[in-house]
Scaffold this motif. Structure first.
Motif, PDB file in Angstrom:
ATOM      1  N   THR A  38      -5.194  -7.293  -8.770  1.00 28.84           N
ATOM      2  CA  THR A  38      -5.657  -5.963  -9.140  1.00 28.84           C
ATOM      3  C   THR A  38      -4.990  -4.749  -8.151  1.00 28.84           C
ATOM      4  OG1 THR A  38      -7.714  -6.731  -9.770  1.00 28.84           O
ATOM      5  CG2 THR A  38      -7.677  -4.422  -9.162  1.00 28.84           C
ATOM      6  N   ALA A  39      -5.192  -3.750  -8.655  1.00 30.90           N
ATOM      7  CA  ALA A  39      -4.523  -2.669  -7.798  1.00 30.90           C
ATOM      8  C   ALA A  39      -5.597  -1.467  -8.086  1.00 30.90           C
ATOM      9  CB  ALA A  39      -3.200  -1.817  -8.255  1.00 30.90           C
ATOM     10  N   GLY A  40      -5.823  -0.631  -6.860  1.00 32.13           N
ATOM     11  CA  GLY A  40      -6.735   0.454  -6.805  1.00 32.13           C
ATOM     12  C   GLY A  40      -6.148   1.568  -6.040  1.00 32.13           C
ATOM     13  N   GLU A  41      -6.794   2.860  -6.514  1.00 29.31           N
ATOM     14  CA  GLU A  41      -6.383   4.023  -5.865  1.00 29.31           C
ATOM     15  C   GLU A  41      -7.440   5.101  -5.799  1.00 29.31           C
ATOM     16  OE1 GLU A  41      -2.982   7.551  -6.610  1.00 29.31           O
ATOM     17  OE2 GLU A  41      -2.956   5.817  -7.881  1.00 29.31           O
ATOM     18  N   ALA A  67      -3.386  11.086  -2.045  1.00 33.31           N
ATOM     19  CA  ALA A  67      -3.896   9.806  -2.705  1.00 33.31           C
ATOM     20  C   ALA A  67      -3.460   8.472  -1.739  1.00 33.31           C
ATOM     21  CB  ALA A  67      -3.122   9.664  -3.930  1.00 33.31           C
ATOM     22  N   ASN A  68      -4.398   7.720  -1.993  1.00 33.44           N
ATOM     23  CA  ASN A  68      -4.064   6.269  -1.372  1.00 33.44           C
ATOM     24  C   ASN A  68      -4.692   5.074  -2.111  1.00 33.44           C
ATOM     25  OD1 ASN A  68      -4.193   4.205   0.761  1.00 33.44           O
ATOM     26  ND2 ASN A  68      -6.317   4.506   1.514  1.00 33.44           N
ATOM     27  N   GLY A  69      -3.574   4.239  -2.278  1.00 34.27           N
ATOM     28  CA  GLY A  69      -3.420   3.238  -3.270  1.00 34.27           C
ATOM     29  C   GLY A  69      -3.092   1.883  -2.682  1.00 34.27           C
ATOM     30  N   PHE A  70      -3.243   0.712  -3.388  1.00 32.85           N
ATOM     31  CA  PHE A  70      -2.899  -0.540  -2.857  1.00 32.85           C
ATOM     32  C   PHE A  70      -2.962  -1.680  -3.768  1.00 32.85           C
ATOM     33  CE2 PHE A  70      -6.470   0.636  -0.074  1.00 32.85           C
ATOM     34  CZ  PHE A  70      -7.253  -0.316  -0.328  1.00 32.85           C
ATOM     35  N   ARG A 110       0.836  -1.116  -0.150  1.00 32.13           N
ATOM     36  CA  ARG A 110       0.033  -0.122   0.068  1.00 32.13           C
ATOM     37  C   ARG A 110       0.988   1.270   0.132  1.00 32.13           C
ATOM     38  NH1 ARG A 110      -3.752   2.057   4.975  1.00 32.13           N
ATOM     39  NH2 ARG A 110      -4.410   4.056   4.138  1.00 32.13           N
ATOM     40  N   PHE A 111       0.391   2.306  -0.637  1.00 33.44           N
ATOM     41  CA  PHE A 111       0.915   3.678  -0.423  1.00 33.44           C
ATOM     42  C   PHE A 111       0.055   4.643  -0.146  1.00 33.44           C
ATOM     43  CE2 PHE A 111      -0.349   3.453  -5.099  1.00 33.44           C
ATOM     44  CZ  PHE A 111      -0.915   4.863  -5.239  1.00 33.44           C
TER      45      PHE A 111
END
Length: 518
Positions: A483-486, A435-438, A424-425
């Motif tokens: 999958t990755a999402g943000e 922003a927040n994504g992982f 995660r970042f």
């Protein structure tokens, strides 16, 4: 300046009696128009030209003046403009006034000969704030200002209330938020802020479409609040006799779409969180959330850098910008450091040898940071608190923080090498998260376990913890591809692009306490 102009722009210090008197005068003028049998609110005038288009098209300051045009026999340029009357100088048989439309301002010249004595007499009674239409020819004054010489003018809408002082605009902050219509009329900087906001939203949308993402829409009312750790707004559906919650994030619905085969989706959405109001938080906010199959969080960090670079270049003309007197560079690559590395850099007196020691973390949080520690808090939660209190506000240049604890990342995939952290970042710029994504958690058993952990925290008194979403677990059991999402906060991004100190400056109608409640 004419007496008309001076008397129609009250200052903030004018007594309410004077303002009421001005309103009464304007109402009398409206009544006089109606008494003649004319419609005081006609809708037959059609504009053909915008002020800024004309200013751009005829920007050449070497263009002849009106007198030189007549002498040279040049052909005139006929235009039809309309807008709000903002400045007015009556000078006997001739007058200058300025109108503002959606694009900008342009000066108008009118006289008795051009519009007729009767119309000109009516014009002298018009007030600042009235909406007017003008047909005429373009010329440039001796001072070089592009101007329309009117041969026809028409009052389209009577303004019954005086505008704020034209020299100072609407300066009181609360009044600006409560009366955004006046703020937009009188403050050019406010207009520019929301023009940039519109460009940011359209720029994001076009970027995502060019990346072959599909734009979708998901429900705003949820039977179970999910997709983020936040306290929801609750409501009730009468016909179904069931509680519903305004969405705190569209995440769980968007991932259902990926499961269904839409492998790259995004939604520019309004979300709602029942939390405090501050310069960084509004209960109703705008963000973009997107998901990409066969990608991980590294791919999305790369995409985010490209997106921010393109937005800054297209809208601001540079990847360098100034935010609150601080120079920010959006040129890729952005810094990427782990949460532990950030704590090591910014947490004073912190013993990194004990960063995973729950007892030490609890003591540091309660003693050094003076924050409450609950029994349900594990080492991951406490580590996150240390980061938020010591490092977050010091991340000025664009920085991706990675390796968030699994305990505080209930929807993120565990790291293959260390299951206590996630892939995660969060992106920080100017000391705030944008922003927040992982990489997405696609193991239904692990997800169910995380949901149970959230339920335990909710039972222990955490109003922001998640519910257990059985429908989502069932959907996940059909198989979510890697999958990755943000999610990216659009309001905060616009704050950065417009050098705005408060989130209320970039929301047209921010949430405020009612005047009757104050």
């Amino acid at each position: 300046m004419s007496n008309d102009e001076a008397g129609n722009n009250p200052t903030a210090e004018q007594p309410i009696e004077d303002i009421n008197d001005l309103i009464g005068q304007r109402q009398s003028k409206l009544d006089a128009i109606a008494a003649t049998g004319n419609n005081p609110y006609p809708n037959t005038f059609r504009r053909a030209n915008l002020a800024d288009d004309l200013q751009t098209q005829f920007a050449d300051t070497d263009k002849p003046t009106l007198a030189e045009q007549v002498e040279n026999g040049d052909e005139s340029v006929q235009v039809t403009v309309a807008g709000r009357l903002m400045l007015k100088r009556v000078m006997g048989k001739a007058s200058f006034f300025t109108i503002a439309d959606m694009s900008g301002r342009i000066q108008i010249y009118c006289n008795k000969k051009g519009v007729g004595e009767e119309v000109y007499a009516d014009f002298k009674t018009w007030d600042i704030g009235d909406v007017v239409g003008i047909t005429g020819v373009l010329f440039r004054t001796n001072t070089g200002e592009l101007t329309v010489q009117a041969d026809k003018i028409e009052l389209l809408t009577k303004s019954l209330r005086p505008l704020p002082d034209k020299f100072h605009g609407l300066t009181d902050t609360e009044s600006r938020y409560r009366n955004r219509h006046l703020d937009l009329m009188t403050n050019e900087s406010t207009r520019n802020t929301f023009i940039i906001r519109s460009q940011v939203v359209s720029g994001i949308r076009q970027f995502m479409l060019n990346e072959r993402f599909m734009e979708v829409e998901t429900p705003m009312m949820h039977p179970i609040p999910g997709g983020a750790v936040a306290r929801p707004f609750a409501t009730h559906h009468n016909a179904l006799d069931m509680p519903l919650y305004l969405r705190i994030a569209p995440e769980l619905y968007l991932k259902r779409l990926v499961i269904g085969g839409f492998e790259k989706v995004f939604e520019i959405n309004r979300s709602f969180r029942n939390e405090g109001v501050s310069t960084r938080h509004n209960p109703e906010f705008t963000m973009i959330e997107f998901y990409q199959a066969y990608a991980d969080y590294h791919d999305l960090m790369d995409l985010t850098e490209r997106l921010f670079n393109k937005l800054a270049t297209d809208i601001l003309g540079s990847t360098e910008l100034t935010y609150q007197e601080e120079t920010i560079s959006l040129k890729a690559p952005f810094a990427r450091i782990s949460m532990s590395e950030a704590i090591a850099q910014y947490a004073e007196g912190f013993d990194m040898e004990r960063i995973d020691d729950r007892d030490y973390l609890a003591d540091y949080v309660s003693t050094t940071l003076k924050q409450q520690v609950k029994d349900v808090f594990g080492a991951g939660k406490l580590k996150t608190i240390v980061f938020e209190e010591t490092a977050e506000h010091q991340l000025r240049q664009p920085t991706f923080i990675t390796e968030y604890p699994a305990e505080t990342s209930p929807l993120a995939r565990r790291n293959d090498d260390n299951p206590e952290i996630t892939d995660r970042f969060e992106l920080f710029i100017g000391g705030r998260e944008l922003a927040n994504g992982f990489s997405e958690l696609n193991d239904p058993a692990d997800q169910a376990e995380r949901f149970r952990g959230q339920v335990a925290e909710k039972d222990a008194g955490d109003d922001e913890a998640m519910h257990f979403d059985e429908d989502y677990i069932e959907a996940l059991s059909y198989g979510l591809p890697p999958t990755a999402g943000e999610g990216i906060g659009i309001d905060r991004l616009v704050m950065l692009f417009t050098d705005s100190a408060s989130i209320r400056d970039v929301i047209l109608f921010p949430q405020m306490r009612r005047k009757t409640d104050q």
